[in-house]
Design an enzyme around this catalytic site. Structure first.
Site, PDB file in Angstrom:
ATOM      1  N   MET A  50       3.094  -3.290  -5.080  1.00 21.97           N
ATOM      2  CA  MET A  50       2.793  -1.866  -4.960  1.00 21.97           C
ATOM      3  C   MET A  50       1.566  -1.478  -5.771  1.00 21.97           C
ATOM      4  O   MET A  50       0.697  -0.739  -5.285  1.00 21.97           O
ATOM      5  CB  MET A  50       3.996  -1.027  -5.404  1.00 21.97           C
ATOM      6  CG  MET A  50       3.706   0.480  -5.382  1.00 21.97           C
ATOM      7  SD  MET A  50       5.105   1.495  -5.843  1.00 21.97           S
ATOM      8  CE  MET A  50       5.937   1.635  -4.267  1.00 21.97           C
TER       9      MET A  50
ATOM     10  N   LYS B 215     -14.728  13.796   8.549  1.00 20.15           N
ATOM     11  CA  LYS B 215     -13.279  13.999   8.601  1.00 20.15           C
ATOM     12  C   LYS B 215     -12.569  12.971   7.737  1.00 20.15           C
ATOM     13  O   LYS B 215     -13.170  11.996   7.281  1.00 20.15           O
ATOM     14  CB  LYS B 215     -12.797  13.923  10.046  1.00 20.15           C
ATOM     15  CG  LYS B 215     -13.067  12.587  10.741  1.00 20.15           C
ATOM     16  CD  LYS B 215     -12.647  12.642  12.191  1.00 20.15           C
ATOM     17  CE  LYS B 215     -12.896  11.299  12.884  1.00 20.15           C
ATOM     18  NZ  LYS B 215     -12.489  11.309  14.295  1.00 20.15           N
TER      19      LYS B 215
ATOM     20  N   TYR C 173       6.554 -11.716  -5.588  1.00 16.07           N
ATOM     21  CA  TYR C 173       7.822 -11.466  -4.915  1.00 16.07           C
ATOM     22  C   TYR C 173       8.124 -12.535  -3.880  1.00 16.07           C
ATOM     23  O   TYR C 173       7.232 -13.019  -3.175  1.00 16.07           O
ATOM     24  CB  TYR C 173       7.794 -10.100  -4.225  1.00 16.07           C
ATOM     25  CG  TYR C 173       7.920  -8.928  -5.178  1.00 16.07           C
ATOM     26  CD1 TYR C 173       9.047  -8.769  -5.988  1.00 16.07           C
ATOM     27  CD2 TYR C 173       6.906  -7.974  -5.255  1.00 16.07           C
ATOM     28  CE1 TYR C 173       9.154  -7.692  -6.852  1.00 16.07           C
ATOM     29  CE2 TYR C 173       7.010  -6.883  -6.109  1.00 16.07           C
ATOM     30  CZ  TYR C 173       8.136  -6.751  -6.905  1.00 16.07           C
ATOM     31  OH  TYR C 173       8.248  -5.689  -7.763  1.00 16.07           O
TER      32      TYR C 173
ATOM     33  N   ARG D  16      -7.633  11.953  26.169  1.00 13.57           N
ATOM     34  CA  ARG D  16      -6.973  12.319  24.911  1.00 13.57           C
ATOM     35  C   ARG D  16      -6.909  13.840  24.872  1.00 13.57           C
ATOM     36  O   ARG D  16      -5.923  14.434  25.268  1.00 13.57           O
ATOM     37  CB  ARG D  16      -7.744  11.727  23.718  1.00 13.57           C
ATOM     38  CG  ARG D  16      -7.024  11.854  22.396  1.00 13.57           C
ATOM     39  CD  ARG D  16      -7.743  11.068  21.321  1.00 13.57           C
ATOM     40  NE  ARG D  16      -9.110  11.527  21.100  1.00 13.57           N
ATOM     41  CZ  ARG D  16      -9.934  11.014  20.180  1.00 13.57           C
ATOM     42  NH1 ARG D  16      -9.527  10.007  19.420  1.00 13.57           N
ATOM     43  NH2 ARG D  16     -11.156  11.475  20.023  1.00 13.57           N
TER      44      ARG D  16
END
Length: 823
Positions: free
Chosen positions: A766, A491, A717, A589
């Protein structure tokens, strides 16, 4: 090459049935899926941990194999087969290889062992002495099965053989030595690889040195004190050919290694003369491997000038077949570092394994130093292509073009004289939705063609090692109860790797089931040609019709969901639709509670629309010893609920309870199946088996720029890093948009460049991050940066970010190029 009658004499087996004693046997094979010339093949049915070769004898016979080695008799027509019944099929293979090796008395056989560098030394050495007729081990064929298959390649025209030999436990090397009988031995080094099979590093070294029992000479580094001391002790009478800085070096003595950005100078003394050799390597491992090659060449009679002229042309080897996404929805398989018939066969098999419903294209160059004339070589290649459903072939070079008249007429043929000519036409080639194998000699520089066809140019890469997946699958299979099957969980795009590629590999490896999270993932697998049963763990109502259409089997966890499925089945007129019942035994769950079983049973009893394929539950804390009592209570509840369901069914679905951690910690609950997820990728959440698993994922980036800054300068930054001293920093091309979590910055996590870990400084940006190098470093732009990988565990990055490895993998951006490698 050998008759069946001669094989019987070699094996000295009393229980042989020879329908055709004069049958010609030219190929030894151990995998019924990888047989190209069945009538001339001898198939060995080998009992392994994952599969028993005896189960596939009929498959081999069905495609035309007429010669079988097996450990027990089987139903067959005695008028059609040559059958050799032996106590041990692997030992029979080794016996035949030993006999074959013994026929070549004049052959110089160079055997290479060691913890690392065996394949590199073999490949470089074969390139350096290519003026002689050389045969070598394919890829990394150095095991109890790989070595005999390597030796079988030896032919009368070969003058030198270069054979790798590896060992993972005591006693194995004696078996290899009995086959190989080297005239010259090389030991590259001794490290920690496969350490679990030995009591100590000294024992492992003695095991490896056993390979040289009858060798004339041994080549090694005199600077490795453990190796040199053991060789002197074990083999005082043998010719010891050592190199190094030590004054005791017997072949040549190193004076210094001068390293620059792109190359190094090896300063050495040989027979009283000072010599300088230039090489295009700067790392210690490569320089050590080259020094071994120099010693071998000197022993073989090459002079320093010849060595110098050839060694400067060596380049780094990828050593592994790589698969990546290409332009126009194509898949590129790059295997351009090696050009011989056996590696071509291996690469074609991998292409077939991954092809699915794609057409197969081959880009191939001239092969050199095969020992065959060009016509014979082309005929051999054409035979291989005939068996592998190639639709297009592109030939580069002068000799390979003559294959046009030997290949099947339906194969689309193109020819280019040079790689440059091929590159000019690359954009016009009909590669849409094809799987393209690029195979050729290094001299043709086909990597430029591969780069032209690669889809994503972002140099950051998530590398998935399929050989490591196979090793982990084998590790868990060896620990399963007899008869327990494996559901491979892929998955979240195969935990970041890519579902389709992994699914094809796992299907080839014959796992029993696949499990995905959502129906869309299963549909994608079906469209790619995957035929294995697929379980959908989180099905949604909107996907019921897709699951029916594509033969996907949903997890069913609630009565209302089951009613929705039954409504669609009634409307569609479908019967026998497979489902998997999920029971809630304490995870709380998804799943049926005990008090909901009556409602469930009313719906699944006395109907033909549904078939319950399995009944399962999920443990909440299988990895945590503190919760073992709770785990056992969950198992008791599961058993009780299963028994109630079974009283209402006239068949028995299979049962599964365990995930990766549970497989290792609770063998009493293996039942019929287990769900193998993170463990398949080398991640051990129990903390007890990590040393025995192989890391599958490696996340790599590269250095874009290096800046020299003064004390007091700020970095990144918000000026989060203020340098306390003059230092260099490296900017690396990966950031939080790629999945590099921001909490990794500000010196919390390190990345590896070369052999050194450097801290990430400032905030992760980023698209970029910055690394502190200090002043004493050899880092340069373009250097590879390892975020996590084989020797830099992903678990450390997860711990720094207060998360789990699964989250790290699932966050890796799709803009990161996925590459699949197989050794």
């Amino acid at each position: 090459m050998y008759t069946a009658q001669l094989i019987g004499e070699i094996l000295q087996t009393k229980d042989s049935y020879l329908a055709d004693p004069l049958a010609d046997i030219e190929y030894l094979v151990t995998d019924s899926r990888r047989i190209d010339f069945p009538e001339k093949s001898l198939f060995f049915a080998i009992s392994g941990t994952l599969h028993d070769g005896h189960d596939y004898i009929q498959d081999a016979v069905n495609i035309g194999v007429k010669n079988i080695v097996a450990e027990r008799d089987f139903d067959h027509n005695p008028d059609h087969l040559n059958v050799f019944i032996v106590p041990d099929s692997v030992k029979a293979l080794q016996k035949i290889a030993a006999y074959h090796r013994s026929r070549f008395h004049k052959l110089r056989l160079i055997a290479i062992t060691g913890s690392n560098g065996k394949t590199t030394v073999k490949e470089w050495l074969s390139e350096l002495i290519a003026d002689q007729s050389v045969v070598k081990s394919p890829k990394s064929y150095n095991s109890q099965i790989g070595v005999p298959l390597s030796l079988w390649q030896i032919r009368d025209f070969h003058r030198i053989a270069i054979i790798e030999a590896g060992t993972s436990k005591s006693g194995e090397m004696a078996l290899l030595e009995a086959m190989i009988k080297p005239t010259v031995g090389i030991i590259t080094n001794i490290g920690d690889a496969h350490a679990e099979g030995f009591e100590s590093k000294e024992q492992k070294l003695r095991e490896k040195l056993g390979l040289f029992k009858e060798a004339e000479a041994i080549i090694y580094s005199e600077d490795d004190e453990m190796i040199s001391a053991h060789i002197r002790h074990m083999y005082p009478e043998k010719t010891r050919l050592s190199w190094g800085f030590s004054a005791s070096a017997t072949v040549y003595r190193l004076h210094r290694l001068e390293k620059f950005n792109e190359y190094s100078y090896i300063n050495l003394e040989y027979r009283g003369h000072h010599e300088v050799l230039k090489v295009h390597f700067t790392d210690d491992a490569s320089l050590s491997n080259i020094c071994h090659c120099i010693a071998v060449m000197l022993y073989l009679g090459y002079n320093i000038n010849q060595i110098s002229e050839r060694i400067i042309n060596l380049r780094y080897l990828s050593m592994r077949l790589e698969m990546k996404a290409g332009i126009n929805d194509s898949i590129i398989i790059n295997d351009s570092y090696n050009a011989d018939l056996e590696s071509l066969k291996i690469a074609l098999e991998f292409q077939a394994q991954q092809a699915g419903n794609r057409e197969r294209m081959l880009v191939i160059t001239d092969f050199f130093q095969t020992g065959l004339d060009h016509n014979a070589l082309n005929r051999k290649i054409a035979q291989l292509l005939h068996n592998h459903e190639i639709s297009d072939i592109i030939c580069v070079g002068d000799h390979i073009r003559h294959i046009e008249h030997l290949i099947d007429p339906y194969i689309l043929f193109r020819h280019f004289e040079t790689t440059e000519a091929l590159l000019e036409e690359a954009e016009k080639l009909p590669i849409q939705h094809k799987i393209i194998l690029v195979k050729g000699a290094r001299a043709f520089a086909l990597e430029n063609f591969v780069n032209a066809l690669t889809a994503r140019k972002h140099s950051a890469v998530l590398e998935t090692d399929l050989q490591a997946v196979a090793a982990n699958l084998r590790y868990f299979s060896e620990r399963l109860s007899q008869g327990t099957g494996i559901i491979a969980v892929i998955k979240a795009a195969g935990y970041g790797s890519g579902s389709i590629e992994l699914a094809k590999f796992l299907e080839f490896s014959k796992v029993d089931y696949l499990a995905v999270a959502f129906a869309d993932e299963g549909v994608e697998l079906r469209k790619a040609g995957i035929q294995l049963p697929v379980m959908v763990l989180n099905p949604e109502s909107a996907s019921i019709r897709d699951m029916i259409r594509y033969r996907l089997e949903p997890e069913v966890y609630a009565v209302h969901q089951l009613r929705e499925i039954l409504d669609v089945l009634t409307e569609s007129g479908v019967t026998g639709f497979g489902i998997h019942l999920k029971l809630d035994t304490g995870m709380h769950r998804l799943g049926f509670d005990e008090n909901e079983l009556d409602g469930l049973l009313n719906l699944i009893t006395d109907q033909n629309q549904l078939t319950v394929k399995s009944i399962f539950s999920h443990l909440s804390s299988s990895e945590d010893p503190a919760d073992d009592d709770y785990t056992h209570r969950q198992a008791e509840v599961y058993e009780k609920m299963v028994q109630k369901i079974l009283t209402h069914l006239d068949y028995v679905p299979f049962r599964h309870l365990l995930n990766t951690a549970g497989i290792l910690r609770f063998p009493q609950y293996h039942y019929d199946m287990v769900r193998l997820g993170l463990g398949l990728y080398g991640i051990d959440v129990t903390g007890e088996h990590a040393d025995y698993l192989e890391k599958v994922h490696t996340l790599k980036a590269s250095v874009l720029q290096i800046k020299s800054l003064s004390a007091g300068a700020s970095v990144g930054y918000n000026r989060k890093e203020i340098l306390k001293e003059d230092a260099d920093i490296a900017t690396v091309n990966i950031g939080y948009a790629d999945g590099m979590l921001r909490h990794s910055g500000n010196r919390r996590y390190t990345v590896r460049i070369g052999k050194t870990d450097y801290p990430i400084i400032g905030n992760v940006c980023m698209d970029l991050l910055m690394v502190y190098l200090g002043k004493n470093h050899e880092v340069k732009p373009g250097d590879e940066v390892i975020i996590f990988g084989k020797d830099k565990p992903i678990e450390t990055l997860a711990e720094v970010n207060q998360t789990i490895p699964y989250e790290i993998l699932s966050r890796i951006s799709t803009r990161i190029k996925r590459v699949y490698v197989q050794g």
